[in-house]
Design a protein around this motif. Structure first.
Motif, mmCIF file in Angstrom:
data_model
loop_
_atom_site.group_PDB
_atom_site.id
_atom_site.type_symbol
_atom_site.label_atom_id
_atom_site.label_comp_id
_atom_site.label_asym_id
_atom_site.label_seq_id
_atom_site.Cartn_x
_atom_site.Cartn_y
_atom_site.Cartn_z
ATOM 1 N N TRP A 140 -7.636 6.179 -2.609
ATOM 2 C CA TRP A 140 -7.951 5.195 -3.650
ATOM 3 C C TRP A 140 -9.291 4.539 -3.380
ATOM 4 O O TRP A 140 -10.148 4.442 -4.257
ATOM 5 C CB TRP A 140 -6.846 4.144 -3.730
ATOM 6 C CG TRP A 140 -6.980 3.192 -4.885
ATOM 7 C CD1 TRP A 140 -6.473 3.360 -6.126
ATOM 8 C CD2 TRP A 140 -7.658 1.921 -4.893
ATOM 9 N NE1 TRP A 140 -6.792 2.279 -6.923
ATOM 10 C CE2 TRP A 140 -7.520 1.386 -6.193
ATOM 11 C CE3 TRP A 140 -8.377 1.204 -3.928
ATOM 12 C CZ2 TRP A 140 -8.063 0.158 -6.551
ATOM 13 C CZ3 TRP A 140 -8.918 -0.015 -4.296
ATOM 14 C CH2 TRP A 140 -8.756 -0.526 -5.591
ATOM 15 N N TRP A 141 -9.458 4.098 -2.138
ATOM 16 C CA TRP A 141 -10.723 3.451 -1.786
ATOM 17 C C TRP A 141 -11.882 4.448 -1.850
ATOM 18 O O TRP A 141 -12.993 4.098 -2.247
ATOM 19 C CB TRP A 141 -10.630 2.808 -0.400
ATOM 20 C CG TRP A 141 -9.855 1.525 -0.432
ATOM 21 C CD1 TRP A 141 -8.548 1.353 -0.058
ATOM 22 C CD2 TRP A 141 -10.312 0.246 -0.888
ATOM 23 N NE1 TRP A 141 -8.171 0.051 -0.254
ATOM 24 C CE2 TRP A 141 -9.224 -0.660 -0.762
ATOM 25 C CE3 TRP A 141 -11.525 -0.239 -1.388
ATOM 26 C CZ2 TRP A 141 -9.314 -2.009 -1.118
ATOM 27 C CZ3 TRP A 141 -11.615 -1.582 -1.736
ATOM 28 C CH2 TRP A 141 -10.522 -2.446 -1.605
ATOM 29 N N ALA A 151 1.320 4.129 -2.751
ATOM 30 C CA ALA A 151 1.095 5.528 -2.419
ATOM 31 C C ALA A 151 2.276 6.368 -2.874
ATOM 32 O O ALA A 151 2.108 7.459 -3.424
ATOM 33 C CB ALA A 151 0.872 5.669 -0.912
ATOM 34 N N ASP A 166 0.817 -1.204 0.000
ATOM 35 C CA ASP A 166 0.000 0.000 0.000
ATOM 36 C C ASP A 166 0.854 1.259 0.000
ATOM 37 O O ASP A 166 0.665 2.151 -0.818
ATOM 38 C CB ASP A 166 -0.929 -0.012 1.211
ATOM 39 C CG ASP A 166 -1.896 1.153 1.174
ATOM 40 O OD1 ASP A 166 -2.729 1.188 0.250
ATOM 41 O OD2 ASP A 166 -1.794 2.035 2.039
ATOM 42 N N SER A 221 -2.900 8.032 -1.937
ATOM 43 C CA SER A 221 -2.946 7.235 -0.716
ATOM 44 C C SER A 221 -4.005 6.144 -0.832
ATOM 45 O O SER A 221 -4.917 6.228 -1.651
ATOM 46 C CB SER A 221 -3.266 8.120 0.481
ATOM 47 O OG SER A 221 -4.662 8.351 0.536
ATOM 48 N N GLY A 222 -3.872 5.139 0.021
ATOM 49 C CA GLY A 222 -4.820 4.037 0.005
ATOM 50 C C GLY A 222 -6.233 4.506 0.317
ATOM 51 O O GLY A 222 -7.193 4.091 -0.330
ATOM 52 N N ASP A 223 -6.342 5.379 1.283
ATOM 53 C CA ASP A 223 -7.668 5.870 1.649
ATOM 54 C C ASP A 223 -8.316 6.623 0.493
ATOM 55 O O ASP A 223 -9.493 6.449 0.198
ATOM 56 C CB ASP A 223 -7.557 6.774 2.887
ATOM 57 C CG ASP A 223 -7.094 5.987 4.107
ATOM 58 O OD1 ASP A 223 -7.738 4.968 4.426
ATOM 59 O OD2 ASP A 223 -6.095 6.377 4.730
ATOM 60 N N VAL A 236 -3.387 -5.398 -2.982
ATOM 61 C CA VAL A 236 -3.804 -4.484 -1.912
ATOM 62 C C VAL A 236 -4.822 -3.460 -2.399
ATOM 63 O O VAL A 236 -5.632 -2.985 -1.628
ATOM 64 C CB VAL A 236 -2.620 -3.739 -1.272
ATOM 65 C CG1 VAL A 236 -1.960 -4.593 -0.239
ATOM 66 C CG2 VAL A 236 -1.663 -3.269 -2.313
ATOM 67 N N ARG A 237 -4.715 -3.123 -3.662
ATOM 68 C CA ARG A 237 -5.765 -2.276 -4.248
ATOM 69 C C ARG A 237 -6.323 -3.077 -5.404
ATOM 70 O O ARG A 237 -6.049 -2.807 -6.572
ATOM 71 C CB ARG A 237 -5.177 -0.950 -4.747
ATOM 72 C CG ARG A 237 -4.534 -0.145 -3.619
ATOM 73 C CD ARG A 237 -4.130 1.227 -4.089
ATOM 74 N NE ARG A 237 -3.291 1.896 -3.103
ATOM 75 C CZ ARG A 237 -2.768 3.115 -3.263
ATOM 76 N NH1 ARG A 237 -3.013 3.766 -4.382
ATOM 77 N NH2 ARG A 237 -2.029 3.655 -2.340
#
Lengths: 251, 251
Positions: free
Chosen positions: A192-193, A182, A178, A188-190, B128-129
């Motif tokens: 992305w989600w 990033a 992750d 960032s992962g957040d 992870v994504r």
DNA sequence: CCCCATTTCCGTAGGCCATACGGAAACAAT
DNA sequence: ATTGTTTCCGTATGGCCTACGGAAATGGGG
């Protein structure tokens, strides 16, 4: 891109580099502008900052202020350089043999995880045909010694070793994936989600996924911490359970 | 090379592709020579045969007998194509919900492992994504349903899920690494290790590595099977112990 | 001091890659 | 036959690794 790895290069040459056995002092000839150590250090720095994909021979040479082709005097090629990088950062683990066998295995896992955290590009380095250098070997010795102390039969030790090693490297890799993404993508992962909120709105089918829906409604995903925290605690949980199982299997 | 993955492409577009929601029929205009399905199938075929590194847009287009740039009409880019490939092969798992929760988790692990075996390039795809397509989602639903049936608390289910998922993908990846390397480099694992016989002769230090030496002398490495067999049984062993631990932690 | 073997440095070039751009080609409706 | 729409794809840019071979530096022998 596919996993990077050392290829068919001359094993003797690569091993000599890994164990830093210099070919022998050269009394005559032009003085080297760079050393193997400098090249490895620069390569690690580039990969740390910009990912393994950005670690090109040209980029490393630029970092050192020399021409690209000069590197090939000291290192056979890119694959071998990556081997050197991997073994070098594995040496950072600094393993101290304290406590019972479980504590030592967990210590090993933590130190290895720390290496991946510090050098996320390790995710892209395959470990099935590993660099047979001091960094890797010292780690192997450490876990094997711990597992041997657990009272397992020798044959069982080797099987458990592969399982533990697989878990540690696999979990460390996914934990680090992750942040690597990033860093290289700038997202960032957040975030992305968040951008995939559409998925839950437009595509998630409650009837097709009852178990997920039930867990969601039960608040199983109402976690405070970040995504990274969740992964980390799962890492600890998984290793704990794996060691529980190994311990239980002995009796 | 670094792990391949989908990037900042428009999520809506990618999701529509993953779930095969066609943009809407075009009544006028030139007829397409290729479809998204054909592109994905060709890409998977190339990656199966020659690895993800060889799966270039040009190579896939050549396989289909079209120009390279034609692909971009149907697929936003290479990253999204890889997402489509991954979700497609994950759909091959064909998960049947039979037996207790443990059997179902092991079934999931076996089917996922089979996907990696059939498509070794999956090792290079980050999860992870992940591609939020039917292949991935159906798998998640299956394991979560199994773990929820185990009697764990909802919060515990999610933690155990991440641990199991990490183990399965990590172990499958390392299990497959060897054959992937054999395929792309043309050198088998046994041959690779054989060429490194020098290591044991010239570099291995018995005093530095007592635990390894002791295990060696105890015959722990006198296995008949191939390297692949050893890894496979460690995979089974590890998953078993992990599930033992999870089961034991409930009481 | 000059020469020369030896070693390192590195410019060039060939053959890969992803993909932005824009025009050509095919098709349906008018 | 013309027009609007869509797909096809040639070209070009800027990256990558590394084989090759010549230029530059160095220390020792004459």
């Amino acid at each position: 891109m596919a996993a990077e790895r050392s290829g068919g290069g001359d094993p003797a040459r690569t091993l000599a580099l890994l164990w830093r056995r210099p070919p022998e002092p050269k009394p005559v000839g032009r003085k080297p502008k760079v050393s193997v150590d400098q090249i490895v250090t620069a390569a690690v720095a580039v990969a740390d900052r910009e990912g393994l994909g950005a670690m090109s021979m040209a980029r490393v040479a630029q970092e050192l202020g020399v021409g690209t082709m000069s590197l090939y005097t000291h290192v056979p090629g890119k694959a071998e350089l990556i081997d050197l990088m991997a073994d070098t950062v594995l040496q950072e683990r600094d393993l101290t043999p304290e406590g019972g066998w479980r504590e030592r295995v967990k210590h090993y896992a933590d130190r290895t995880r720390a290496v991946y955290q510090a050098h996320p590009w390790m995710r892209d380095v395959s470990m099935v045909r590993p660099p047979l250098g001091p960094g890797l070997m010292d780690g192997q010795e450490f876990v094997l010694a711990a597992l041997a102390d657990s009272g397992l039969e020798p044959r069982q030790v080797t099987v458990a070793h592969v399982a533990v090693e697989g878990f540690v490297h696999g979990a460390a890799a996914s934990e680090v994936d992750d942040q690597q993404l990033a860093a290289t993508t700038g997202e960032s992962g957040d975030s992305w989600w968040g951008a995939r909120q559409v998925f839950w709105d437009d595509y998630f089918d409650v009837e097709r996924y009852p178990a997920m829906t039930a867990l969601w409604n039960a608040g199983a995903y109402d976690t405070e911490g970040t995504l990274a925290d969740t992964i980390t605690s799962s890492f600890d949980y998984g290793l704990d359970k794996l060691l529980d199982g190994i311990e239980g299997g002995m009796r």
